[in-house]
Scaffold this active site. Sequence first.
Site, PDB file in Angstrom:
ATOM      1  CB  VAL A  98      -0.973   0.036   1.199  1.00  0.00           C
ATOM      2  CG1 VAL A  98      -2.075  -0.997   1.046  1.00  0.00           C
ATOM      3  CG2 VAL A  98      -0.244  -0.163   2.520  1.00  0.00           C
ATOM      4  CE  LYS A  99       5.562   0.733  -3.698  1.00  0.00           C
ATOM      5  NZ  LYS A  99       4.710  -0.416  -4.080  1.00  0.00           N
ATOM      6  NE  ARG A 100      -2.957   3.327   1.936  1.00  0.00           N
ATOM      7  CZ  ARG A 100      -3.419   3.178   0.699  1.00  0.00           C
ATOM      8  NH1 ARG A 100      -2.709   3.612  -0.324  1.00  0.00           N
ATOM      9  NH2 ARG A 100      -4.577   2.596   0.469  1.00  0.00           N
TER      10      ARG A 100
END
Length: 287
Positions: A98-100
């Site tokens: 998700v690379k949040r």
Amino acid sequence: MSAQERFGARLAKAVAARGPLCAGIDPHPGLIEAWGLPVDVSGLERFALSATEVLAAHTAIVKPQSAFFESFGAAGVRVLERVVDTAREAGALVLLDVKRGDIGSTMAAYTAAYVADGAAIAADAITVSPYLGFGSLAQCAETAVSAGRGVFVLARTSNPEAAAVQNARLPDGRTVAQGIVDSAAAFNDGAEPFGDVGVVVGATVSPGELDLSRLHGPVLAPGFGAQGATVADLRAVFGDTAGAGLPGVLLPASSRDLLRHGPEQPALRQAVERVAELLADPQENGQ
């Protein structure tokens, strides 16, 4: 999942049983079409669940790319939830890509969504971005570790645009990427067999850019397969980390190079088995 059973310990067990390959589940529209499926929610569901049934049964960890599900709206997110459940039922860990990365209450909300106790989409680990400062991720990492989950922090990615930022120098002379690795290492100090905070380092980056010797945690290495990286490249980039047989701390990731073998599940299974054999014994396979 027991809250007392740490992600790093569970990952070590899974890799010992199934090998280090991390299989990506990326329902890209082009791949869905290549499988002869419509690019709609029904095609997404058939593609993602069929792939997950095979990949999760033969690998230690699978990595669904959240964006490809989110692009179909709420119905796509429901398919993603089914993918997570299906993977767990097959015995694989789930690393949700998700690379949040954000600050304050927004990062707290991402934490609650994915890695806190009672998370809405409860992955075993997620990818996170540290480029608002590594400290912005501290609460997420601490919450994940306490809940028996993990995070993989983007450190040195293989896209050409990344070098200008990730190889920039800090006042102490280290690169930004090295600073991220060292900050992750602080979370893993003393954990056995290794910690719960990993880093993402592309398998196609130049050898010698990073010192991973003190990380004491997992390394996700995308770029293996379709992006051109071989087992020999893994050994060149990661040195002793890659070692003979690629120990569990290194997780070579492959998505499209596996998924292109669908839609027939036996062909997809054979592709996974071939890659697993290559990683298990790279010298025997001429790498």
